[in-house]
Design an enzyme around this catalytic site. Structure first.
Site, PDB file in Angstrom:
ATOM      1  CB  SER A  73      34.119 -19.824  48.473  1.00 32.61           C
ATOM      2  OG  SER A  73      35.228 -20.604  48.731  1.00 32.61           O
ATOM      3  CG  HIS A  89      33.317 -15.239  48.649  1.00 33.69           C
ATOM      4  ND1 HIS A  89      32.515 -15.664  47.634  1.00 33.69           N
ATOM      5  CD2 HIS A  89      34.466 -15.953  48.550  1.00 33.69           C
ATOM      6  CE1 HIS A  89      33.148 -16.596  46.941  1.00 33.69           C
ATOM      7  NE2 HIS A  89      34.324 -16.783  47.481  1.00 33.69           N
ATOM      8  CD  GLU A 114      29.291 -13.975  46.354  1.00 31.28           C
ATOM      9  OE1 GLU A 114      28.453 -14.268  45.492  1.00 31.28           O
ATOM     10  OE2 GLU A 114      29.915 -14.843  47.003  1.00 31.28           O
ATOM     11  CG  ASN A 160      31.771 -19.986  44.343  1.00 28.39           C
ATOM     12  OD1 ASN A 160      32.123 -19.670  43.202  1.00 28.39           O
ATOM     13  ND2 ASN A 160      32.571 -19.894  45.376  1.00 28.39           N
TER      14      ASN A 160
END
Ligand code: 3HC
Length: 691
Positions: A408, A429, A441, A479
């Site tokens: 991540s 991801h 992702e 993130n």
């Protein structure tokens, strides 16, 4: 005889005529479909040879609703409610033969027919609320007349789809076909000839007392978290018990037209099309994905197990590997347990459970992965560990196998460089739980081959996930933005807010949960470990809020330890004076005089932080388009879809306005305050996110 060269054909066989709608891809009720359908019904009425009719659709589905692309334009005649009224008013029985999905206007057509038969795999729904609308062609008035108020309130306010079996139980349909849908629909139509016609609009609805009605609407509004349409749809459905069809429909139409022009509907339509647009990446036209059927997962922890389940659910051949027997059996138990729970709750049949469990094999060590087309690692989040694993996989995997990492945060360029085939390396991801969360992702490195990216997109489609392709940066899209959002939330604590105030402000903004409640749920320890790892490289000038560190030092890791940002008694979240004291001490250490911070300021500052970081992400070409950011935030981070995502909303609110607010609060030059440089640059370029 077959008539009509438009998207609706009438085959006037005697005594049952077939009206076939053929408007690919989903038979939406465009103006031409409405006109054709009306003409066909008028011909059925006029032609003495015809005694009944069946409405069916060509292609993959029954009518999936009104044509959403027409919503921005002035309505053109004939209007759908009038066409549907003509069907219901017909003096000859009309049967709906449904395959695929009868949604929105399509479901409304079916509701107005005099009987409904569907294939076992068909589904029904009024998803208008998901577009910020209420049904606009009688759905809120006819559905309660067939299924009763309770079920209708649920369906119109949630927009959820029901499969044929449930539709039959609810009496939404009359039959499920077992052989040939059209033939059985024709037989049903024949049976109805000469019998009194059962018109849905003439059925009586049993009312509920006004107190429970208001309680239900209030509950629906609460769950909608700021979305307007669900409560409005529920109120309309309740009218079906009191008003004749025509009056109820007039009220429904009025609401439909008002909502069609609303900001919320524009935002939700943007969300609908953006979720489809992300799958079409500029520059990938004509690039063929690699074939993938055999998938390997390295690591059977929470993430690896979730990913394995996602692939098994989508019909892939899955092999899960671990470093020890013990870790492997823990992973197997986790996977089996998930399927057992799905089976026990009735979401999965015994046969499907068996198939899924069969689809997943287990082994210790990576050597058994040599026949895999794709291998995804979900091991400990540490660069050296991942690089070593990729070096090992490089020696085992056949040429052309795609090597994916579920990291991540880590730099995938460095992971790829550990192999001799960086073009085959990509980030996939997933979000936890990976078998539930829709977002994926797809992270391309500087070296990732185009057909590997195309394979990622094709996989997402099979997994029924929403993919967003991005490039490597710390935290990728989601993130990275989240860490700015969290940081801002912690600044607010130091300046005067308390965790529950920040959470409440963001929940009333429309997030399902505020950041501190989320953090308690996810556990504070993982982020703590990461902060400790990154501490040596932290810029000493950075404004660093250490309240979370102090909570962790006190063993408060969130819900699992009974305390974190809140304390939990019997699972209930409560404000904790210990945390309040820690927060106040933090303000003192920073030399800040605490002040009351309004919910509006909290919302606005968080929004600024999100938009600012998104501007930087666009500037750096981490994603190709603003809509990529919107889709990530709506599908992975709870950004309210009725706001259309942060960048769609920023355009609507006005970037200059957002920047002016930030300036007013001195966010741009306060000591250690976040400098809104992304925003400043974007405003200077005078570019809007959306044309
Ligand atoms: N209007 C216009 N285009 C539509 C559409 C609609 N109602 N529904 C789907 N499409 C388009 C999609 O944009 C997509 O186009 P693209 O290929 O150019 O991207 C194409 O049809 C195929 O759609 P999907 O990729 O979504 O295909 P799936 O097979 O995955 O899903 C579906 C099919 C379940 C029908 C899904 O498309 C869907 O949920 N559509 C929306 C249904 C809906 O919301 N209907 C209500 C409309 S409002 C209404 O009816 C008002 C009425 O009450 C008056």
């Amino acid at each position: 005889m077959t008539a009509g060269d438009g998207p609706v054909r009438l085959t006037s066989t005697s005594p049952v005529a077939l009206i076939e709608i053929d408007n690919p891809p989903v038979n939406a009720t465009s103006q031409a479909v409405r006109a054709g359908l009306l003409a066909a019904i008028q011909e059925v009425e006029r032609n003495p040879q015809i005694e009944a009719a069946v409405i069916a659709c060509a292609g993959r589905t029954f009518v999936a609703g009104a044509d959403i692309r027409e919503f921005g334009q002035p309505p053109r005649e004939p209007h759908l409610p009038d066409v549907i009224d003509a069907i219901e008013d017909s003096s000859k029985p009309v049967v709906a033969a449904v395959h695929g999905t009868a949604l929105g206007g399509g479901c409304e057509i079916a509701l107005a027919c005099h009987a409904r038969i569907a294939e076992p795999s068909a589904s029904f729904g009024l998803p208008e609320v998901k577009l910020g609308l209420v049904p606009g062609a009688g759905g809120t008035q006819r559905l309660p007349r067939l299924v009763g108020l309770e079920a209708a309130l649920d369906l119109v306010s949630s927009g959820r789809m029901v499969k044929a079996a449930e539709a039959l139980r609810l009496r939404l349909i009359d039959r499920i076909s077992s052989r040939d849908l059209r033939q059985e629909a024709t037989e049903l139509a024949r049976e109805l000839i000469g019998k009194p016609i059962r018109r849905t609009g003439e059925q009586v609805v049993a009312g509920i007392d006004s107190q429970s009605a208001s309680a239900k609407v209030a509950e629906i509004r609460r769950k909608a978290r700021g979305a307007e349409a669900p409560g409005r749809a529920a109120e309309l459905a309740l009218l079906a018990a009191d008003l004749p069809l025509k009056e109820g429909m007039a009220r429904e139409r009025e609401t439909f037209l008002a909502l069609r022009g609303s900001e919320q509907s524009a935002a939700l339509r943007h969300a609908f099309f953006a979720e489809r647009e992300v799958t079409r990446l500029p520059g990938l036209d004509g690039v063929e994905p690699r074939p993938v059927q055999k998938v390997g997962i390295v690591g059977a922890g929470t993430m690896g197990s979730g990913i394995a389940i996602a692939f098994a659910d989508a019909g892939f051949d899955v092999k899960v590997v671990e470093t020890s027997e013990q870790a492997l059996s823990a992973g197997e138990a986790r996977i089996t347990d998930t399927y057992e729970k799905q089976f026990a709750s009735g979401r999965l049949s015994a046969a499907a459970r068996g198939e899924r469990l069969q689809a997943i094999g287990y082994a210790v060590g990576t050597s058994s992965l040599s026949d895999r087309d794709l291998v995804i690692e979900a091991v400990f989040e540490d660069l050296d560990v991942k690089r070593a694993l990729f070096r090992d996989l490089d020696t085992i995997l056949k040429p052309g196998t795609i090597l994916a990492t579920n990291t991540s945060y880590l730099d995938i360029n460095l992971i790829a460089a550990a192999t001799s085939r960086p073009a085959d390396v990509v980030g996939l991801h997933f979000f936890s739980p990976a078998n539930v969360m829709k977002l994926l992702e797809i992270v391309r490195t500087d070296a990732t081959a185009d057909d590997v990216v195309a394979t990622g997109l094709a996989l997402a489609k099979r997994l029924r996930k929403i993919p967003v392709v991005c490039r490597v940066c710390d935290g990728f899209v989601g993130n990275r933005i989240l860490s700015r959002y969290r940081q801002q939330a912690e600044y607010l604590l130091e300046e005067g807010a308390l965790p529950h105030e920040v959470d409440a402000a963001l929940e009333s903004f429309g997030f399902p949960m505020g950041p501190f409640a989320v953090s308690d749920l996810a556990g504070l320890d993982i982020a703590w470990a990461r902060r400790k790892r990154l501490a040596p490289n932290r810029d000493p000038r950075e404004r660093y809020v250490d309240i979370a560190d102090r909570l962790c030092e006190a063993g408060r890791f969130g819900r699992k330890t009974g305390a974190g940002w809140y304390r939990y008694e019997g699972g209930k979240r409560e404000i904790d004076p210990v945390v309040t004291a820690l927060v106040e001490e933090a303000s003192q250490r920073r030399g800040l005089t605490r002040r009351t911070i309004s919910a509006e300021e909290i919302q606005s500052r968080i929004r600024t932080a999100i938009v600012n970081e998104a501007c930087k992400i666009l500037d750096e070409r981490i994603v190709e388009r603003p809509l990529d950011v919107d889709v990530v935030m709506m599908n992975g981070y709870g950004y309210p879809a009725w706001r259309g995502g942060p960048l769609f909303e920023a355009d609507r609110v006005g970037l200059q306005f957002i920047l002016d607010q930030a300036k007013e609060r001195a966010e741009l030059d306060g000591p250690g305050w976040e400098v809104a440089e992304g925003l400043v640059r974007r405003v200077a370029s005078a570019e809007k996110f959306y044309p």
